[in-house]
Design an enzyme around this catalytic site. Structure first.
Site, PDB file in Angstrom:
ATOM      1  N   THR A 106      30.702  40.646  73.604  1.00 43.80           N
ATOM      2  CA  THR A 106      31.554  40.027  72.593  1.00 43.80           C
ATOM      3  C   THR A 106      30.814  39.965  71.256  1.00 43.80           C
ATOM      4  OG1 THR A 106      30.790  37.733  72.860  1.00 43.80           O
ATOM      5  CG2 THR A 106      32.399  38.543  74.448  1.00 43.80           C
ATOM      6  N   LYS A 127      25.596  40.394  67.627  1.00 39.64           N
ATOM      7  CA  LYS A 127      24.579  40.171  66.605  1.00 39.64           C
ATOM      8  C   LYS A 127      24.372  38.703  66.261  1.00 39.64           C
ATOM      9  CE  LYS A 127      26.986  43.291  64.346  1.00 39.64           C
ATOM     10  NZ  LYS A 127      27.544  44.139  65.414  1.00 39.64           N
ATOM     11  N   GLU A 183      19.172  46.213  71.644  1.00 35.07           N
ATOM     12  CA  GLU A 183      19.094  47.490  70.928  1.00 35.07           C
ATOM     13  C   GLU A 183      20.437  47.895  70.349  1.00 35.07           C
ATOM     14  OE1 GLU A 183      17.227  50.048  69.231  1.00 35.07           O
ATOM     15  OE2 GLU A 183      16.093  50.204  71.105  1.00 35.07           O
ATOM     16  N   VAL A 221      22.149  46.953  66.742  1.00 33.55           N
ATOM     17  CA  VAL A 221      21.847  47.672  65.498  1.00 33.55           C
ATOM     18  C   VAL A 221      21.894  49.170  65.792  1.00 33.55           C
ATOM     19  CG1 VAL A 221      20.161  48.097  63.675  1.00 33.55           C
ATOM     20  CG2 VAL A 221      20.321  45.826  64.720  1.00 33.55           C
ATOM     21  N   LEU A 255      21.647  54.196  69.222  1.00 33.11           N
ATOM     22  CA  LEU A 255      20.454  54.759  68.579  1.00 33.11           C
ATOM     23  C   LEU A 255      19.223  53.881  68.845  1.00 33.11           C
ATOM     24  CD1 LEU A 255      21.853  55.826  65.074  1.00 33.11           C
ATOM     25  CD2 LEU A 255      21.482  57.248  67.106  1.00 33.11           C
ATOM     26  N   GLY A 308      38.910  53.333  66.151  1.00 32.73           N
ATOM     27  CA  GLY A 308      38.145  52.346  66.908  1.00 32.73           C
ATOM     28  C   GLY A 308      36.727  52.162  66.415  1.00 32.73           C
ATOM     29  N   GLU A 350      34.876  46.680  63.425  1.00 30.41           N
ATOM     30  CA  GLU A 350      34.736  45.443  64.179  1.00 30.41           C
ATOM     31  C   GLU A 350      36.122  44.888  64.494  1.00 30.41           C
ATOM     32  OE1 GLU A 350      31.784  43.794  65.247  1.00 30.41           O
ATOM     33  OE2 GLU A 350      31.073  45.816  64.771  1.00 30.41           O
ATOM     34  N   ASP A 384      28.940  42.197  58.558  1.00 30.48           N
ATOM     35  CA  ASP A 384      28.440  42.777  59.815  1.00 30.48           C
ATOM     36  C   ASP A 384      27.116  43.495  59.597  1.00 30.48           C
ATOM     37  OD1 ASP A 384      28.838  43.775  62.658  1.00 30.48           O
ATOM     38  OD2 ASP A 384      28.788  45.673  61.578  1.00 30.48           O
ATOM     39  N   LYS A 412      22.879  42.953  60.958  1.00 25.69           N
ATOM     40  CA  LYS A 412      21.965  43.979  61.445  1.00 25.69           C
ATOM     41  C   LYS A 412      20.667  43.975  60.645  1.00 25.69           C
ATOM     42  CE  LYS A 412      25.865  46.974  62.710  1.00 25.69           C
ATOM     43  NZ  LYS A 412      26.525  48.286  62.492  1.00 25.69           N
TER      44      LYS A 412
END
Length: 875
Positions: free
Chosen positions: A603, A627, A654, A657, A661, A712, A715, A726, A730
């Site tokens: 979530t 986050k 991981e 952010v 990746l 999609g 957020e 957002d 990060k």
């Protein structure tokens, strides 16, 4: 005693089969046993096999006969009713199995026995006690009736058969166990191919019926196997053999292919469902293999117990011989390594099984003044022996300063009193500091001959317990080096068993996983990926993910079984679940017995992130793309990270952010290897990357936003992306990894939408708002301004990019749209990509770049999945 002669038609040795009461609980099971015996007697391609079956009482019959004795103490009439119920149950079963001409004489025998039982118990009310011999005589009739019942069925199969009352053959030397020298004519001559023999019962030297006590029918079977010089004895149970652990507590347990007698006795001593050690003695003497097989799965070969483990001296000599042979081979190759010290290659799995003894108490004696005083341990153990205390294990500190023993819980108080009497003077003089009793303990033991001279076995054992947060109260290792045992809190025993079972690769590494947000895009995609990779994880990586709980925004489902939820039906299960309750959800995870518990939060909820600290402190690992915790309250973030540093649990974020990746892991690698990061820059918004690559002179900015939502990439609330909020979270997460105590409000952010749009209340759900947002007039208001900025950039041969910068020297960070030249890494950024550049002391001339697709639920879920696998490898 004379050996039973082989039947004239037999070409093979005798084989003995033992069946417990659970295998003889009804008529259908008697048929199963009878058919199995007929099949076994046919042989395995080498001719007919003379077969003997040792049988226990019909399932539940012993309890009924005990009830007869107990009832007789108060009411003889009640005892008569109870014996009648027992008789009718046995007779009803008998009549189902054979016609009247076979069952008639047997039924008369059973009813005559019932009259004898009533004669025996008639006087109990007068003496108001039950002599041991009375209970043994009465309960022994269960085996006698059972043997005749199976015999009746075998007669219908047209095979030569007979039955024997073991009381005419087995004679015990004392009140305990043992085979006397008294024999019977029934053991000679040319006997039938299938003989049914009563288990459990025997006779004393005085001719009084008795039983073989706790070793029971198993002991009867191995005694007869020795008398017959049998080729094998098979113990038929309702499991596929002896398991690596109790499958009721360790679902991943599996049957052991083979055991040595010594290993089996160690397992039995520590509570495993194997033969009682005394029952193995006859087969050890005769080197007769003992098979443990499943009556409901006879095609499975089960577990074979045979042979003795080598002594430590023999093992050491073999190891030295192998070292010498390896050294000679090295010398023959030219001398290289001739002085090398070789060690024998350890078995892949040094242990055979893990088992436990429950309901244990610890009795401890401590006294600093006892250091150097001889005889303390002798007095301690003498006190235990004088009070008939069963000492399960003992551990002692140096110079007898502290002695601790584990005893059965029901004997704890008695053991404590015995020690207090034995050291009464020392307690009065304070020479002994304390004698204490600690209840609520269990003993957990690892067992296997491969442990001898295998480096690191005990270390693996202790590390597994530590990882599972199991506290060790006492530890002891057998001198044979075939077992190491620890005492743990009873409530931790099952978790300890599962952790150790996994640690020694006796099963797949299993994680109990709870998914929050399972009904959302990321959570749903994660479940799909788990389902797709389930077989691959198990077969190639030895990993198993058990989803024990799942939650959506309104409903949740908590599994009450050990093996996890059916994730292929997870949406349906959640929909039929109960109302969401994070406290109840947490309690369910905490109570799970698996040592490896993981919460995956898919979530973006602030409320859920507030539970991270509690979960980590409780030893529950957390994996999340959320986050909120990583960029939220700084104090809570620090406390959570402190729990991680202390080893309570791991926190993997991981995917918060850059989706899948490896941005955070790359940054950590740089820092942990001593590099110094000067500047971090790039683009961390997949939504903005798509919008700025798509929007053009012919495609308005609002239309590009609409497409990003449709794909999609955004957020749950598109305004979170467009405001830069957002991306700012990060940036804060990365800054904190760099050691900068940054908050979201510290980041300089360019918001792309006016304040009135940010604060406006739109109707409908977030999804409905997002789906319409690209087309509403409010967003179209900024199309003109954005187009002007684009034209200006293009006029300068530049492009617009959403640029993030973290300056470690100033401790400041910014996020804004800016013109980007063609020599910058961001210039060729694709529509769904994130990119980050690390400018460091080592990467001076060219930065270290991490770049790749990072937009969409599929990639985010993939990043979460990767974190889960990374975590499980550490288990």
């Amino acid at each position: 005693m004379k050996k039973l002669d082989l039947p004239g038609s037999a070409t093979c040795d005798w084989e003995v089969h033992k069946f417990g009461g659970a295998s003889l609980a009804n008529a259908e099971l008697y048929r199963t046993v009878g058919d199995l015996l007929v099949n076994e007697a046919k042989g395995r391609g080498s001719g007919a096999i003379p077969t003997m079956a040792i049988v226990s009482a019909m399932g539940g019959m012993t309890d009924l006969l005990i009830k007869v004795v107990d009832s007789a103490l108060s009411s003889f009439e009640e005892a008569k009713q109870d014996i009648q119920a027992a008789v009718e149950r046995q007779v009803a079963t008998l009549r189902e199995l054979a016609p009247a001409e076979i069952t008639g004489p047997i039924e008369q025998n059973i009813r005559k026995d019932a009259e004898d039982i009533l004669s025996i118990v008639q006087s109990l009310r007068m003496i108001r006690s039950v002599p041991a011999v009375t209970m043994e005589v009465v309960t022994g009739y269960g085996e006698i009736w059972s043997a005749q019942t199976l015999f009746a069925y075998l007669k219908t199969k047209n095979v030569p058969t007979d039955w024997i009352d073991a009381r005419n053959i087995l004679v015990v030397k004392s009140e305990l166990v043992g085979l006397g020298e008294k024999g019977s004519a029934a053991t000679g001559g040319n006997v039938s191919p299938i003989i049914v023999v009563t288990g459990f019962v025997a006779t004393t030297a005085e001719g009084v019926p008795t039983t073989l006590k706790r070793s029971g029918s198993d002991y009867s079977a191995t005694i007869f196997a020795k008398l017959l010089e049998a080729g094998r004895v098979t113990m038929w149970k309702n499991t596929d053999g002896v398991y690596t652990a109790d499958p009721r507590r360790v679902p991943e347990a599996f049957p052991i292919e083979s055991l040595k007698y010594d290993e089996a006795m160690e397992l039995a001593y520590f509570g495993a469902q194997v033969l009682h050690p005394s029952a193995m003695v006859p087969c050890i003497d005769g080197n007769i293999p003992v098979y443990v097989r499943n009556i409901f799965n006879p095609s499975f070969k089960g577990t074979v117990i045979q042979g003795r483990s080598p002594t430590l001296k023999d093992t050491d000599m073999a190891r030295r011989q192998e070292e010498e042979e390896e050294r000679k081979m090295e010398q023959q190759k030219g001398g290289a390594g001739a002085d090398k010290v070789f060690t024998k290659g350890a078995p892949v799995i040094p242990i055979k099984g893990i088992t436990s003894i429950d309901k244990v108490a610890l009795v401890n004696l401590e006294g600093a003044s006892l250091i150097g005083v001889p005889g303390v341990a002798q007095r301690f153990m003498a006190a235990m022996a004088d009070s008939n205390i069963n000492v399960l294990m003992i551990t002692q500190a140096s110079s007898e300063h502290s002695i601790c023993v584990a005893v059965p819980s029901e004997q704890g108080s008695k053991a404590l009193e015995a020690l207090q009497r034995a050291f009464e003077l020392e307690l009065a003089r304070s020479t002994v500091n304390s004698i204490s009793l600690l209840r609520g303990m269990s003993v957990v033991a690892i067992i296997g001959e491969g442990m001898a001279f295998t480096l690191g076995t005990a270390a693996t054992f202790m590390r597994a317990l530590a990882t599972a947060k199991v506290n060790v109260r006492a530890i002891a290792q057998g001198s044979s080096e075939r077992q190491v045992a620890v005492v743990v809190n009873a409530e931790d025993a099952t978790r300890a068993l599962r952790a150790v079972h996994q640690a020694f690769t006796l099963s797949e590494t299993v994680a109990s996983v709870a998914i929050i947000g399972a009904g959302g895009r990321v959570g749903g995609e994660l479940v799909d990926q788990l389902n797709q990779q389930k077989s691959e994880l198990k077969e190639k990586l030895g990993l198993q993910v058990n989803v024990i709980a799942a939650m959506s925004s309104s409903k949740m489902i908590i599994n009450d079984k050990l093996m996890g939820l059916d994730t292929s039906k997870l949406p349906e299960l959640i929909e039929n679940g109960v109302q969401t309750d994070l406290d109840a959800f947490t309690a369910a995870i905490e109570s799970d017995i698996n040592p490896h518990k993981v919460v995956i939060d898919c979530t973006s909820s602030e409320k859920v992130s507030e539970y991270y600290e509690k979960w980590l402190k409780a030893g529950i690992h957390v994996i999340t793309p959320n986050k909120m915790a990583g960029s939220g309250d700084l104090g809570r973030y620090r406390r959570s990270m402190e729990h991680v540093k202390q080893g309570s649990a791991q926190w993997h974020f991981e995917s918060s952010v850059g989706a899948a990746l490896p941005i955070i892991s790359t940054l950590r690698d740089l820092l942990q290897t001593g590099d110094s990061v000067k500047l971090v820059e790039g683009s961390l918004s997949g939504t903005m990357s798509y919008v700025l690559r798509t929007f053009s002179e012919t495609t308005p900015f609002s239309e590009a936003v609409r497409q990003a939502v449709a794909n999609g990439f955004s957020e749950s609330d598109i305004r979170t992306d467009l405001s830069g909020h957002d991306c700012a979270r990060k940036v804060v997460i990365l800054a904190r990894e760099l050691g900068i105590d940054m908050k979201v409000e510290d980041v300089e952010v360019e918001c792309l939408i006016p304040k009135d749009i940010m604060e406006k209340k739109y109707q409908g759900t977030r999804e409905e708002i997002n789906n319409a947002f690209g087309g509403i007039a409010d967003l179209k208001k900024i199309d003109s301004d954005m187009l002007d900025r684009l034209k200006k950039a293009l006029a300068n041969n530049n492009v617009l990019r959403y640029h993030t910068v973290i300056n470690t020297e100033t401790g400041r960070a910014s996020i804004k749209i800016q013109e980007t030249k063609n020599d910058h890494p961001l210039y060729r950024l694709k529509a769904d990509e994130n990119l980050i550049c690390f400018h460091t002391s080592r990467y001076k001339t060219s930065p270290l770049i991490v770049k790749g697709s990072a937009a969409g639920a599929e990639l985010t879920a993939s990043g979460v999945f990767s974190d889960l696998l990374r975590l499980m490898r550490t288990f």
